[in-house]
Write an enzyme that holds these catalytic residues in place. Structure first.
Site, short mmCIF file in Angstrom:
data_model
loop_
_atom_site.label_atom_id
_atom_site.label_comp_id
_atom_site.label_asym_id
_atom_site.label_seq_id
_atom_site.Cartn_x
_atom_site.Cartn_y
_atom_site.Cartn_z
N THR A 77 14.14 17.92 -4.87
CA THR A 77 13.30 17.09 -3.98
C THR A 77 12.47 17.96 -3.05
O THR A 77 11.29 17.72 -2.85
CB THR A 77 14.19 16.14 -3.14
OG1 THR A 77 15.25 16.89 -2.57
CG2 THR A 77 14.77 15.04 -3.98
N THR A 78 13.10 19.01 -2.51
CA THR A 78 12.36 19.91 -1.60
C THR A 78 11.24 20.61 -2.36
O THR A 78 10.12 20.70 -1.87
CB THR A 78 13.33 20.95 -0.99
OG1 THR A 78 14.45 20.26 -0.45
CG2 THR A 78 12.66 21.74 0.10
N ASP A 82 24.07 15.54 -6.30
CA ASP A 82 22.99 16.34 -6.91
C ASP A 82 23.48 17.03 -8.17
O ASP A 82 22.84 16.99 -9.22
CB ASP A 82 22.48 17.41 -5.92
CG ASP A 82 21.53 16.83 -4.88
OD1 ASP A 82 21.38 15.59 -4.88
OD2 ASP A 82 20.96 17.58 -4.09
N ASP A 93 19.57 18.60 2.18
CA ASP A 93 19.00 17.85 1.06
C ASP A 93 17.65 17.26 1.46
O ASP A 93 17.57 16.46 2.39
CB ASP A 93 20.00 16.73 0.71
CG ASP A 93 19.60 15.99 -0.56
OD1 ASP A 93 19.04 16.64 -1.45
OD2 ASP A 93 19.85 14.78 -0.65
#
Length: 550
Positions: free
Chosen positions: A98-99, A391, A65
């Site tokens: 997020t990445t 998530d 994550d």
């Protein structure tokens, strides 16, 4: 920082402060931001790898994550911290992507660096990036496809996409079902979804397949007294935010006791007070008591005699969930108990899960709150499962709220890249260079997906581009078969907000970092004082450099 006045140096900043200006400041900041993006880039996609993070006391976190990795890394560099903010914003707003947000921000800065070398002014690049980001938002909205809150199959696919590539992949069919069931259960009539009402309870032991959803609330506590019933059917639940103990005085008061019988009277009076409190609870008709504060030993005895199942020191958040699930009100004073404020549940019982006793409140009439019990072989597995579930829960809730989704697998990025290049040609001046750079930067997502799967990124990009030029807007990269494929048909889909938020926050961070041309860092207090440095022989004035990056 020194100002020269008639040959006399005037010190403006305190000794040891450093100042980096112009291109040096920009390239330093860009390098730091790119390094952060590089750190999480290999985790992107279904074939992304995991990171093992070990902190100062030896605690280990194994995760895929993006935001967890960046939070766990001790980042010092100011520009790198801005990249962490991008990931945090994405996590708060959408819960996933997020990445993607960090990788896009890093690539935007990398492309900006090439333009800076061609003497394009930073504000021109910033203006072009803003235009491109606005246009990208509009294009994404055009691409979006509607989804209904009762379209369970599509919601499962959205949960599936969010979990792919994480540790939960082994049992994702089971978990997708749990996630979608949980979100559809707690969704309000007006379409809002508050994921706080889905409680995720982690228990080591068993396998991922043993994870289950409880339509109601599970409290990680046990009965306060062994003589209390383990199981209560047709439960009337009293939620109490007050201690079932004798009241202590607020002011300092002393009671002087001169004879033993006075002491006995005092103790009897205390017991009578507690009995009075318990009687009020019994009279209300409640047969389950959930208390946020303490329950006195004597009170426990009387409650057990009355056949009431009581739990104490329950978290406030659990009380809120219980109130929503059972229709009870949280009562703050024992004197104010009203029978109408009790909650109802078909069953309240104490069960053992993973060797620990837990209270299950189930069989509620319309439980707008539920609990997911996550099981796994080791603590690290359970923690990573928990992150994957969080998530997926957030992503499905966003899809239900917005009612819009786009294809995944790099499809929207390739489409945006093509459309933005067309848009750049319609612009005048140097800002079109920046829009083109933005378009190229977006291709980092399909490129990274290919790289992480061990495929040739250039071949894959060329194939994807030709598909999109032929009008196949939802074609993305199938990393398992190493070929372009219609992501809509393959069921790889993401909520629209994941993409819009990622591109917006990446563009904002890139523009902010680009506009910095002067970094003034005051000396860290951790270094030697000027007196100590003089004692050491001086000549060390140049040591107060930028703080280390990571």
């Amino acid at each position: 920082m020194v100002a020269n006045l008639g040959g006399q140096p005037i010190f403006i900043l305190k000794e040891g402060s450093t100042r980096t200006r112009g291109r040096d400041a920009q390239s330093g900041n860009i390098a730091a931001a790119k390094a952060v993006a590089g750190a999480v880039r290999t985790t992107l996609g279904p074939k992304g790898m995991d990171k093992m993070l070990v902190d100062t006391i030896g605690d280990v976190v194994i995760t895929n994550d993006g935001v967890t990795i960046l939070k766990e890394m001790d980042i010092e560099h100011p520009a790198a911290k801005m990249m962490v903010e991008v990931a945090k914003t994405q996590d708060d707003e959408v819960g996933d992507g997020t990445t993607t947000a960090v990788v896009v921000a890093g690539e935007l800065l990398k492309r900006a660096e090439d333009l800076l070398e061609q003497d394009v002014h930073p504000t021109v690049i910033a203006h072009g990036y803003r235009l491109a980001a606005d246009k990208a938002q509009a294009l994404l909205k055009e691409m979006a496809i509607e989804i209904k809150a009762d379209d369970i199959e599509m919601l499962k696919k959205i949960a599936d996409t969010a979990m792919t590539g994480k540790g939960a992949e082994a049992a994702k069919d089971k978990l997708n079902e749990l996630v979608v069931k949980a979100i559809t259960m707690i969704a309000d009539e007006d379409g809002t979804v508050d994921t706080d009402f889905v409680k995720v309870e982690k228990k080591v032991g068993g396998t991922i397949e043993d994870s289950e959803i409880i339509e109601g609330v599970v409290i990680d506590k046990e009965r306060v007294h062994p003589a209390m019933p383990k199981k209560v059917e047709a439960a009337k639940i009293l939620l109490l935010n007050a201690a079932v103990e004798y009241k202590k005085t607020e002011v300092d008061a002393e009671i002087s006791i001169t004879s033993p019988d006075q002491l006995q009277m005092f103790l009897d009076e205390e017991e009578k007070m507690i009995k009075g409190l318990v009687n009020k609870i019994i009279e209300s008709g409640a047969n389950v008591l959930v208390c946020q504060k303490g329950i006195d030993d004597i009170a426990q005895h009387y409650l057990a005699k009355a056949g009431i199942l009581a739990v104490r020191r329950v978290k406030k958040s659990d009380l809120t969930k219980l109130a929503r699930a059972t229709g009870a009100s949280v009562i703050s004073s024992i004197d104010a108990i009203d029978t109408g404020e009790l909650g109802k549940a078909g069953m309240v019982e104490e069960k053992k899960v993973g060797g620990e006793d837990m209270i299950f409140v189930t069989d509620c009439e319309n439980p707008k709150s539920c609990t997911l019990i996550v099981r796994g072989g080791t603590e690290h597995v359970v923690d990573e499962l928990d992150r994957a579930l969080e998530d997926a829960l957030r992503v499905v809730s966003v899809a239900v709220e917005d009612g819009k989704f786009v294809a995944g697998g790099g499809a929207p990025e390739v489409e945006l890249s093509l459309r933005l290049r067309e848009y750049a040609a319609s612009q005048e001046g140097r800002s079109q260079l920046a829009i083109e750079a933005f378009a190229t930067a977006l291709e980092i997502i399909p490129r990274t997906l290919a790289e992480n799967a061990g495929l040739d990124p250039i071949d894959m990009l060329v194939e994807l581009r030709s598909e999109h030029e032929a009008g196949n807007k939802t074609t993305g990269l199938n990393v398992f078969d190493a070929k372009p494929e219609d992501m809509l048909a393959a069921g790889v889909i993401e909520p629209l907000r994941v993409k819009t938020q990622a591109i917006a926050s990446a563009a904002e961070a890139a523009v902010m970092i680009l506009r910095i041309d002067d970094v003034i860092a005051s000396s860290g207090s951790g270094g030697p004082s000027p007196e100590e440095m003089a004692a050491m022989g001086g000549g060390m004035g140049g040591m107060g450099g930028m703080p280390p990056m990571m």
